[in-house]
Design a protein around this motif. Structure first.
Motif, mmCIF file in Angstrom:
data_model
loop_
_atom_site.group_PDB
_atom_site.id
_atom_site.type_symbol
_atom_site.label_atom_id
_atom_site.label_comp_id
_atom_site.label_asym_id
_atom_site.label_seq_id
_atom_site.Cartn_x
_atom_site.Cartn_y
_atom_site.Cartn_z
ATOM 1 N N ALA A 149 0.810 -1.219 0.000
ATOM 2 C CA ALA A 149 0.000 0.000 0.000
ATOM 3 C C ALA A 149 0.845 1.271 0.000
ATOM 4 O O ALA A 149 0.460 2.282 -0.593
ATOM 5 C CB ALA A 149 -0.932 0.004 1.204
ATOM 6 N N VAL A 150 2.009 1.228 0.672
ATOM 7 C CA VAL A 150 2.833 2.439 0.818
ATOM 8 C C VAL A 150 3.756 2.648 -0.378
ATOM 9 O O VAL A 150 3.920 3.767 -0.868
ATOM 10 C CB VAL A 150 3.653 2.394 2.129
ATOM 11 C CG1 VAL A 150 4.574 3.613 2.229
ATOM 12 C CG2 VAL A 150 2.728 2.340 3.335
ATOM 13 N N VAL A 151 4.394 1.592 -0.869
ATOM 14 C CA VAL A 151 5.317 1.719 -2.007
ATOM 15 C C VAL A 151 4.837 0.863 -3.178
ATOM 16 O O VAL A 151 4.207 -0.181 -2.977
ATOM 17 C CB VAL A 151 6.760 1.317 -1.615
ATOM 18 C CG1 VAL A 151 7.326 2.276 -0.600
ATOM 19 C CG2 VAL A 151 6.821 -0.109 -1.083
ATOM 20 N N MET A 180 15.112 12.291 1.085
ATOM 21 C CA MET A 180 13.867 12.463 0.337
ATOM 22 C C MET A 180 13.593 11.235 -0.534
ATOM 23 O O MET A 180 14.512 10.647 -1.097
ATOM 24 C CB MET A 180 13.956 13.704 -0.549
ATOM 25 C CG MET A 180 13.943 15.011 0.220
ATOM 26 S SD MET A 180 12.365 15.304 1.073
ATOM 27 C CE MET A 180 11.277 15.575 -0.332
ATOM 28 N N PRO A 181 12.336 10.806 -0.638
ATOM 29 C CA PRO A 181 12.006 9.667 -1.499
ATOM 30 C C PRO A 181 12.287 9.988 -2.968
ATOM 31 O O PRO A 181 12.261 11.148 -3.375
ATOM 32 C CB PRO A 181 10.514 9.449 -1.247
ATOM 33 C CG PRO A 181 10.006 10.762 -0.728
ATOM 34 C CD PRO A 181 11.144 11.368 0.026
ATOM 35 N N LYS A 220 5.817 9.762 -3.155
ATOM 36 C CA LYS A 220 5.296 10.591 -2.066
ATOM 37 C C LYS A 220 6.052 10.340 -0.777
ATOM 38 O O LYS A 220 6.305 11.262 0.004
ATOM 39 C CB LYS A 220 3.805 10.287 -1.887
ATOM 40 C CG LYS A 220 3.104 11.196 -0.883
ATOM 41 C CD LYS A 220 1.619 10.875 -0.787
ATOM 42 C CE LYS A 220 0.932 11.787 0.222
ATOM 43 N NZ LYS A 220 -0.524 11.492 0.321
ATOM 44 N N ARG A 221 6.398 9.067 -0.508
ATOM 45 C CA ARG A 221 7.110 8.725 0.725
ATOM 46 C C ARG A 221 7.921 7.443 0.537
ATOM 47 O O ARG A 221 7.679 6.660 -0.377
ATOM 48 C CB ARG A 221 6.127 8.552 1.890
ATOM 49 C CG ARG A 221 5.155 7.397 1.717
ATOM 50 C CD ARG A 221 4.350 7.152 2.974
ATOM 51 N NE ARG A 221 3.512 8.275 3.327
ATOM 52 C CZ ARG A 221 2.299 8.504 2.819
ATOM 53 N NH1 ARG A 221 1.792 7.665 1.922
ATOM 54 N NH2 ARG A 221 1.581 9.534 3.180
ATOM 55 N N PRO A 245 9.683 13.663 9.446
ATOM 56 C CA PRO A 245 8.932 14.267 8.335
ATOM 57 C C PRO A 245 7.835 13.337 7.815
ATOM 58 O O PRO A 245 7.856 12.135 8.087
ATOM 59 C CB PRO A 245 10.021 14.466 7.268
ATOM 60 C CG PRO A 245 11.031 13.395 7.558
ATOM 61 C CD PRO A 245 11.042 13.252 9.049
ATOM 62 N N ASP A 246 6.900 13.893 7.052
ATOM 63 C CA ASP A 246 5.819 13.074 6.510
ATOM 64 C C ASP A 246 6.197 12.434 5.179
ATOM 65 O O ASP A 246 5.351 11.861 4.495
ATOM 66 C CB ASP A 246 4.536 13.898 6.368
ATOM 67 C CG ASP A 246 4.726 15.124 5.477
ATOM 68 O OD1 ASP A 246 5.800 15.260 4.857
ATOM 69 O OD2 ASP A 246 3.795 15.947 5.404
#
Length: 325
Positions: free
Chosen positions: A37-39, A67-68, A72-73, A99-100
């Motif tokens: 779900a995240v990556v 930083m990604p 987004k993350r 950080p988000d």
């Protein structure tokens, strides 16, 4: 777990998560779901995995600050680190201001709820305990798996499967896979299928042996012992497991005497509620004095084997005969 499912479904994630508890199957399932779900699938640039003791918190912090890459993350998974049992102040302080652009997923067996790490994650993210599931949940889960395979199983049969193979979901999944292969082309899974193909947990055989001892069914108790020997179980391990079961029975009996209910007994004795019910029933067949006497005799038998005064196979045989006579 409801909130975690909502996060995965919506794609709105906290900066940090902690999944902990005894149920390995659930932790693995949610780790995989979170990762997907995240990556994006195959995105190795924005995914990192750390496992085991000795992880350097500074390395994780440095990575989290990066930083990604065109995403987004980034996701950092940290498993069985021990951070939540030992003081890790630098990691706890970082979580408060992270950080988000990063999501850190911690997966642990045990945690100290009084520690800084636990409190930091609780304030900043989400904590989900994944403990042993109750019988109702397990039966529902089994029924769902069986239905997906286009099969049927009676509730009584599903309950028999749990009693035979144990409450560990990872093990139950393996036993279900064996059942699905064995019953290919068959509509309903039966208790006979379970007996034919599923592996009975050794602890269950020990439990059955103790029941036979309590009922003074000496031949049956000895047959269980010989079955375990045939499975190459060392006699001293069998004696250890017997002693542990009797010790648990004494603890359960004591807790019952103090007016505790099944859920309280399960929590205090660290037993699955389904198993706790079986121990409560079995403990009624012994007095406290009998249980203490049995454990003392087990200690004597072990000492006699270690000092060479008695053969290990015979020692357990004598132990069973004495208390089932």
């Amino acid at each position: 777990m409801k909130s975690l499912n909502e996060d995965i479904k919506s794609g709105q994630f906290k900066s940090v998560y902690l999944l902990y508890g005894e149920e390995t199957y659930l932790k693995k399932q949610y780790k995989d779901r979170m990762t997907k779900a995240v990556v994006l699938d195959g995105d190795t640039m924005n995914y990192a995995y750390y496992e085991g003791k000795g992880i350097n918190p500074a390395e994780i912090i440095d990575l989290a600050e990066t930083m990604p890459f065109f995403a987004k993350r980034r996701l950092v998974v940290v498993e069985n680190s021990g951070f939540f049992k030992n003081a890790t102040p630098e990691m706890a302080d970082y979580i408060k201001a992270m950080p988000d652009t990063v999501c850190i997923l911690f997966i642990e067996n045990e945690v100290d709820k009084r520690g800084k790490m636990y409190k930091a994650v609780k304030d900043k993210g989400r904590i989900v305990e994944m403990g042993r599931q109750d019988e109702k949940t397990l039966l529902y889960w089994i029924a769902g798996n069986v239905k997906r395979e286009g099969r049927q199983i009676k509730e009584s049969t599903a309950r028999y499967l749990v009693s035979k193979t144990g409450t560990d979901m990872e093990n139950l999944e393996k036993e279900l896979e064996k059942l699905f292969s064995y019953t290919l082309g068959q509509n309903e899974i039966t208790a006979a299928d379970i007996d034919d193909i599923c592996t009975t947990q050794i602890s269950n055989k020990i439990f059955d042996m103790i029941e036979a001892v309590a009922a003074k069914k000496q031949r049956l108790a000895l047959n269980y012992y010989y079955d375990l020997l045939a499975l190459k179980e060392p006699p001293m391990r069998i004696l250890y497991l017997l002693t542990r079961q009797f010790k648990l029975l004494l603890e359960v009996k004591d807790l019952m005497g103090r007016g505790n209910d099944k859920s309280q007994i399960a929590k205090t004795a660290k037993l699955h509620p389904f198993v706790a019910g079986k121990y409560m029933q079995q403990s009624r067949t012994f007095t406290k004095a009998e249980l203490r006497n049995i454990m003392e005799e087990a200690a004597n038998m072990e000492e006699m084997v270690k000092t060479g005064r008695l053969n290990d196979v015979m020692s357990v045989e004598i132990f069973i005969v004495k208390f089932s006579a």
